[in-house]
Scaffold this motif. Structure first.
Motif, PDB file in Angstrom:
ATOM      1  N   SER A 225      83.274  13.131 104.593  1.00 46.05           N
ATOM      2  CA  SER A 225      82.788  13.890 103.775  1.00 46.05           C
ATOM      3  C   SER A 225      81.828  14.796 104.370  1.00 46.05           C
ATOM      4  O   SER A 225      81.135  14.328 105.158  1.00 46.05           O
TER       5      SER A 225
ATOM      6  N   GLY B  89      89.878  20.843 103.890  1.00 46.51           N
ATOM      7  CA  GLY B  89      89.219  20.755 102.388  1.00 46.51           C
ATOM      8  C   GLY B  89      90.046  20.256 101.475  1.00 46.51           C
ATOM      9  O   GLY B  89      91.702  20.463 101.548  1.00 46.51           O
TER      10      GLY B  89
ATOM     11  N   ASP C 152      94.392  16.081  93.584  1.00 43.58           N
ATOM     12  CA  ASP C 152      93.172  15.221  93.129  1.00 43.58           C
ATOM     13  C   ASP C 152      93.979  13.746  92.890  1.00 43.58           C
ATOM     14  O   ASP C 152      93.507  12.771  93.143  1.00 43.58           O
TER      15      ASP C 152
ATOM     16  N   SER D 121      90.174  10.267 102.653  1.00 41.36           N
ATOM     17  CA  SER D 121      89.192  11.061 103.290  1.00 41.36           C
ATOM     18  C   SER D 121      88.515   9.918 104.266  1.00 41.36           C
ATOM     19  O   SER D 121      87.708   9.262 103.664  1.00 41.36           O
TER      20      SER D 121
ATOM     21  N   ASP E  54      79.018  16.790  98.042  1.00 39.13           N
ATOM     22  CA  ASP E  54      79.761  16.062  99.024  1.00 39.13           C
ATOM     23  C   ASP E  54      81.236  16.485  98.962  1.00 39.13           C
ATOM     24  O   ASP E  54      81.660  16.574  97.733  1.00 39.13           O
ATOM     25  N   VAL E  55      81.876  17.122  99.778  1.00 44.86           N
ATOM     26  CA  VAL E  55      83.017  17.762  99.856  1.00 44.86           C
ATOM     27  C   VAL E  55      84.059  16.741 100.807  1.00 44.86           C
ATOM     28  O   VAL E  55      83.516  16.832 102.022  1.00 44.86           O
TER      29      VAL E  55
END
Length: 159
Positions: free
Chosen positions: A125, A96, A112, A122, A139-140
């Motif tokens: 997600s 994560g 970030d 990514s 959403d991660v």
């Protein structure tokens, strides 16, 4: 166009397909670290890893469903016999945003920035719910361990 007969397809495939979750369980077993979900423990090998194996061409997805994958059991067993299986799983293990920052030994804001610069991408997600309502869902982004570990070598100019 002629419709497919489901029974004819089943007869032509004398083996049941393996779901992504079941493939992850078999991979975990092959590594000697069975997936246990007792008391909310995190799985040792997750379906995320199986989807990354599909993206890398190590497994083929035989499903038309975008929410899950199906695999030939023989192909899953072939992957389980690989000498480099532990390294492959380690490279594709999801992180994560907080975990990625910690692994890079930077603050989350710096991590970030690396994502915005395209240094880390990514592949998937997940939706995380903070309450029972849909309004509480976020959403991660998940990152592969290998993509996070590649940043220092790819950008040695950054302290």
């Amino acid at each position: 166009m002629k419709a497919l007969d489901a029974d004819a397809v089943r007869v032509a495939m004398p083996f049941p397909l393996v779901s992504g979750g079941a493939a992850a369980d078999r991979i975990a077993e092959a590594l000697g670290t069975p997936n246990r979900t007792i008391h909310g423990e995190k799985a040792n090998v997750m379906a995320f890893v199986v989807r990354r194996f599909v993206d890398r061409g190590l497994l083929f997805d035989l499903s038309a469903n975008t929410d899950g994958t199906l695999h030939h059991p023989g192909q899953v067993e072939e992957v389980c016999r690989r000498e480099d299986l532990a390294d492959l799983v380690a490279a594709e293990t999801p992180l994560g945003p907080e975990q990625a920052a910690a692994r890079l030994r930077v603050r989350r804001v710096e991590s970030d920035h690396m994502v915005r610069l395209g240094w880390v991408r990514s592949p998937q997600s997940i939706e995380v719910r903070f309450s029972t309502s849909r309004a509480g869902a976020v959403d991660v982004a998940l990152y592969t361990t290998a993509s996070v570990d590649a940043v220092p070598a790819a950008h040695p100019e950054v302290d």
